[in-house]
Design a protein around this motif. Structure first.
Motif, mmCIF file in Angstrom:
data_model
loop_
_atom_site.group_PDB
_atom_site.id
_atom_site.type_symbol
_atom_site.label_atom_id
_atom_site.label_comp_id
_atom_site.label_asym_id
_atom_site.label_seq_id
_atom_site.Cartn_x
_atom_site.Cartn_y
_atom_site.Cartn_z
ATOM 1 N N ASP A 168 0.420 -4.606 2.635
ATOM 2 C CA ASP A 168 -1.016 -4.789 2.428
ATOM 3 C C ASP A 168 -1.214 -5.988 1.505
ATOM 4 N N ASN A 169 -1.789 -7.042 2.025
ATOM 5 C CA ASN A 169 -1.849 -8.300 1.273
ATOM 6 C C ASN A 169 -2.539 -8.168 -0.083
ATOM 7 N N PRO A 170 -3.724 -7.552 -0.171
ATOM 8 C CA PRO A 170 -4.357 -7.419 -1.486
ATOM 9 C C PRO A 170 -3.518 -6.603 -2.473
ATOM 10 N N GLU A 171 -2.891 -5.530 -1.997
ATOM 11 C CA GLU A 171 -2.068 -4.707 -2.877
ATOM 12 C C GLU A 171 -0.846 -5.478 -3.359
ATOM 13 N N ARG A 172 -0.211 -6.206 -2.446
ATOM 14 C CA ARG A 172 0.970 -6.989 -2.842
ATOM 15 C C ARG A 172 0.581 -8.084 -3.843
ATOM 16 N N GLU A 173 -0.579 -8.699 -3.653
ATOM 17 C CA GLU A 173 -1.033 -9.729 -4.579
ATOM 18 C C GLU A 173 -1.340 -9.126 -5.951
ATOM 19 N N ARG A 174 -1.895 -7.925 -5.962
ATOM 20 C CA ARG A 174 -2.152 -7.252 -7.241
ATOM 21 C C ARG A 174 -0.853 -7.017 -7.997
ATOM 22 N N ILE A 175 0.167 -6.537 -7.266
ATOM 23 C CA ILE A 175 1.459 -6.277 -7.900
ATOM 24 C C ILE A 175 2.079 -7.586 -8.387
ATOM 25 N N ARG A 176 1.954 -8.625 -7.595
ATOM 26 C CA ARG A 176 2.528 -9.921 -7.991
ATOM 27 C C ARG A 176 1.938 -10.381 -9.319
#
Length: 354
Positions: A168-176
């Motif tokens: 999930d792009n938004p979730e992965r970006e949040r984690i990053r």
């Protein structure tokens, strides 16, 4: 990855294509040839590819029904799954639409990983257990309500687990952002975790361990203690002098896996550049900024030559991204120490063909 062409009409096709957009031929990927081929439907669910007047018969991987795989198996094979799909042990609950979409993205990244391992001429671990380890993949989701332990992406004894939230792009970006990372992708996860497996395969023997320790440090130091120290005391101030990422400074095992992943990034990108015949000839006079990428990196013994192509290429593609208002595609600095680690990995891969 290199540029492919339709075997019927010679027009460009992508690795993931299931049909040629020009001649509309059905396409399937043949792992033994490392290329997609145009197919003709035959009887009994089989397909044929004709080359030099000779027909070869194939069947599709069973995961084709889910639109996550376009790879082929020999018609006479008893296997149901291809080289890329066979290691799957757990997949998400496909009854949930968001799980299905995430699994599709995960499989795309994993198939690219397997393609590259074949190009590197590394044995696929599930084809023959190495030191008791057989590679397997678990693609799992956190239970709703937080009633169980969260799914942690990682590697353990040949098993690679990916939390499907990473698709999930938004979730992965949040984690990053939370992890203060410059880069976080599904393909990057796969390359990092498979690096842990190949440490066992290529390094974990008495003769090679001494060489490894002279480059990466002593992996026998307590991993759990190193992990706690990394998160409790914070990132080393001067980590960038000797490591490709801050996380690599945590423990020699993570240094290896991070460096391995970046080595794979570099080799795959240079294969693409070579396939497109890219040259870099900037209108400045500084040395070391020009490259004519005509040689397949996977056939190149000289790692210094690979680095001589990489620096100009990243200068160009980073500049192109900035022109589009995007972040650098490769925001990393390769110091002499980091290059020496990659050179060690390159030598292992070229000399092992394990």
């Amino acid at each position: 990855m290199r540029l492919f062409k339709c075997t019927k009409c010679d027009q460009p096709v992508y690795f993931e294509n299931t049909y040629c957009l020009h001649c509309h031929s059905l396409l399937g990927f043949v792992a033994e040839k490392l290329q997609p081929v145009a197919l003709k439907a035959e009887n009994n669910g089989l397909y044929s590819f004709e080359e030099d007047g000779k027909k070869t018969f194939y069947k599709f991987c069973s995961n084709r029904q889910y639109a996550v795989c376009n790879w082929l198996l020999p018609a006479e094979s008893n296997a149901l799954f291809c080289k890329a799909c066979e290691p799957n042990r757990i997949i998400p609950n496909l009854g949930k639409a968001e799980h299905f979409e995430r699994w599709q993205k995960i499989e795309l990244a994993k198939h690219r990983l397997v393609y590259q391992l074949l190009r590197m001429r590394l044995n696929l671990a599930h084809e023959g257990k190495d030191k008791g380890l057989a590679i397997s993949f678990n693609f799992m989701s956190d239970e709703p309500g937080g009633n169980s332990e969260p799914v942690l992406t990682g590697h353990h004894n040949g098993m690679i687990t990916i939390n499907i939230a990473e698709a999930d792009n938004p979730e992965r970006e949040r984690i990053r952002k939370d992890m203060h990372e410059d880069y976080r992708t599904l393909l990057g996860h796969f390359r990092h975790e498979i690096g842990h497996y190949y440490w066992h395969s290529l390094v974990d023997n008495p003769d090679m361990l001494q060489r490894f320790r002279s480059v990466f440090g002593n992996e026998s130091i307590d991993y759990t203690a190193a992990l706690k120290k990394y998160y409790s005391e914070g990132i080393r101030v001067n980590w960038a002098d000797n490591y490709i990422s801050a996380y690599a400074s945590m423990h020699p095992w993570e240094d290896w896996a991070e460096t391995w992943a970046h080595y794979m990034h570099i080799m795959d990108t240079l294969e693409t550049a070579c396939s497109f015949g890219l040259s870099v000839n900037p209108q400045v006079t500084a040395e070391g900024l020009r490259a004519d990428i005509k040689t397949d990196p996977y056939t190149t013994e000289d790692f210094d030559a690979i680095m001589s192509w990489w620096h100009p290429l990243t200068l160009a593609v980073n500049s192109l991204n900035r022109s589009m208002g995007l972040s650098d595609i490769y925001p990393f600095v390769l110091t002499a120490t980091v290059k020496a680690k990659m050179k060690f990995i390159h030598g292992l891969v070229k000399n092992s063909y394990c």
